[in-house]
Scaffold this motif. Structure first.
Motif, PDB file in Angstrom:
ATOM      1  N   GLU A   7     -69.531 -72.257-122.785  1.00 61.11           N
ATOM      2  CA  GLU A   7     -68.667 -73.124-121.988  1.00 61.11           C
ATOM      3  C   GLU A   7     -69.473 -73.554-120.767  1.00 61.11           C
ATOM      4  O   GLU A   7     -70.114 -72.729-120.108  1.00 61.11           O
ATOM      5  N   VAL A   8     -69.462 -74.840-120.461  1.00 61.83           N
ATOM      6  CA  VAL A   8     -70.189 -75.375-119.314  1.00 61.83           C
ATOM      7  C   VAL A   8     -69.212 -75.483-118.152  1.00 61.83           C
ATOM      8  O   VAL A   8     -68.164 -76.119-118.260  1.00 61.83           O
TER       9      VAL A   8
ATOM     10  N   LYS B 109     -68.785 -76.733-114.297  1.00 65.97           N
ATOM     11  CA  LYS B 109     -69.392 -77.594-113.275  1.00 65.97           C
ATOM     12  C   LYS B 109     -68.512 -77.576-112.034  1.00 65.97           C
ATOM     13  O   LYS B 109     -67.312 -77.809-112.105  1.00 65.97           O
ATOM     14  N   ALA B 110     -69.135 -77.312-110.866  1.00 66.87           N
ATOM     15  CA  ALA B 110     -68.414 -77.307-109.596  1.00 66.87           C
ATOM     16  C   ALA B 110     -69.393 -77.512-108.451  1.00 66.87           C
ATOM     17  O   ALA B 110     -70.456 -76.883-108.412  1.00 66.87           O
ATOM     18  N   CYS B 111     -69.054 -78.400-107.560  1.00 65.26           N
ATOM     19  CA  CYS B 111     -69.848 -78.659-106.347  1.00 65.26           C
ATOM     20  C   CYS B 111     -71.318 -78.947-106.670  1.00 65.26           C
ATOM     21  O   CYS B 111     -72.222 -78.496-105.971  1.00 65.26           O
ATOM     22  N   GLY B 112     -71.583 -79.636-107.756  1.00 71.10           N
ATOM     23  CA  GLY B 112     -72.951 -80.001-108.116  1.00 71.10           C
ATOM     24  C   GLY B 112     -73.707 -78.932-108.895  1.00 71.10           C
ATOM     25  O   GLY B 112     -74.809 -79.170-109.356  1.00 71.10           O
ATOM     26  N   ALA B 113     -73.128 -77.742-109.015  1.00 77.09           N
ATOM     27  CA  ALA B 113     -73.785 -76.661-109.747  1.00 77.09           C
ATOM     28  C   ALA B 113     -73.272 -76.635-111.185  1.00 77.09           C
ATOM     29  O   ALA B 113     -72.130 -76.975-111.458  1.00 77.09           O
ATOM     30  N   VAL B 114     -74.147 -76.224-112.103  1.00 74.44           N
ATOM     31  CA  VAL B 114     -73.771 -76.073-113.506  1.00 74.44           C
ATOM     32  C   VAL B 114     -74.027 -74.625-113.904  1.00 74.44           C
ATOM     33  O   VAL B 114     -75.126 -74.101-113.710  1.00 74.44           O
ATOM     34  N   ASP B 115     -72.990 -73.975-114.413  1.00 78.35           N
ATOM     35  CA  ASP B 115     -73.091 -72.601-114.890  1.00 78.35           C
ATOM     36  C   ASP B 115     -72.671 -72.563-116.349  1.00 78.35           C
ATOM     37  O   ASP B 115     -71.977 -73.448-116.834  1.00 78.35           O
ATOM     38  N   TYR B 116     -73.068 -71.500-117.046  1.00 77.35           N
ATOM     39  CA  TYR B 116     -72.755 -71.352-118.461  1.00 77.35           C
ATOM     40  C   TYR B 116     -72.064 -70.013-118.674  1.00 77.35           C
ATOM     41  O   TYR B 116     -72.482 -68.994-118.131  1.00 77.35           O
ATOM     42  N   PHE B 117     -70.989 -70.026-119.484  1.00 77.47           N
ATOM     43  CA  PHE B 117     -70.197 -68.826-119.723  1.00 77.47           C
ATOM     44  C   PHE B 117     -70.022 -68.598-121.215  1.00 77.47           C
ATOM     45  O   PHE B 117     -69.650 -69.501-121.962  1.00 77.47           O
TER      46      PHE B 117
ATOM     47  N   CYS C 238     -75.535 -69.276-126.290  1.00 73.63           N
ATOM     48  CA  CYS C 238     -75.828 -67.957-125.743  1.00 73.63           C
ATOM     49  C   CYS C 238     -77.087 -67.385-126.411  1.00 73.63           C
ATOM     50  O   CYS C 238     -77.192 -67.420-127.641  1.00 73.63           O
ATOM     51  N   PRO C 239     -78.016 -66.834-125.633  1.00 67.40           N
ATOM     52  CA  PRO C 239     -79.214 -66.252-126.234  1.00 67.40           C
ATOM     53  C   PRO C 239     -78.935 -64.956-126.997  1.00 67.40           C
ATOM     54  O   PRO C 239     -79.701 -64.583-127.877  1.00 67.40           O
ATOM     55  N   ALA C 240     -77.815 -64.286-126.710  1.00 66.50           N
ATOM     56  CA  ALA C 240     -77.495 -63.024-127.380  1.00 66.50           C
ATOM     57  C   ALA C 240     -76.769 -63.232-128.708  1.00 66.50           C
ATOM     58  O   ALA C 240     -77.136 -62.643-129.719  1.00 66.50           O
TER      59      ALA C 240
ATOM     60  N   LEU D   1     -71.392 -64.667-117.735  1.00 62.91           N
ATOM     61  CA  LEU D   1     -72.194 -65.772-117.216  1.00 62.91           C
ATOM     62  C   LEU D   1     -73.628 -65.650-117.709  1.00 62.91           C
ATOM     63  O   LEU D   1     -74.203 -64.562-117.708  1.00 62.91           O
ATOM     64  N   ILE D   2     -74.198 -66.770-118.108  1.00 64.46           N
ATOM     65  CA  ILE D   2     -75.564 -66.804-118.625  1.00 64.46           C
ATOM     66  C   ILE D   2     -76.408 -67.658-117.687  1.00 64.46           C
ATOM     67  O   ILE D   2     -76.032 -68.785-117.356  1.00 64.46           O
TER      68      ILE D   2
END
Length: 73
Positions: free
Chosen positions: A42-43, A45-53, A34-36, A60-61
């Motif tokens: 936490e990574v 992954k769903a339907c080819g997308a990658v999000d960060y939490f 996290c930048p803050a 969400l970041i």
């Protein structure tokens, strides 16, 4: 702020999920943080997308804001 190589103290670059040193050839796994709060993300992954939490209250970041650094830093 750039991440430095532990072996030779040159800046590392991110490539294919790794931090690489162009000076000495060292490779380190890249951990998304996290930048803050600089805590591991936490990574998701769903339907080819990658999000960060961030579990520390920052939610969400955006992929553009994620800091990648060697584990333990």
């Amino acid at each position: 702020m750039s991440v430095m190589c532990e072996k030779c103290q040159h800046p590392l670059s991110l490539s294919d999920g790794e931090l690489n040193c162009s000076a000495c050839g060292a490779h380190y796994p890249a951990q998304p943080c996290c930048p803050a709060c600089r805590q591991p993300l936490e990574v998701l992954k769903a339907c080819g997308a990658v999000d960060y939490f961030c579990r520390n209250g920052h939610g969400l970041i955006s992929r553009r804001r994620v800091l990648f650094q060697p584990p333990g830093h």
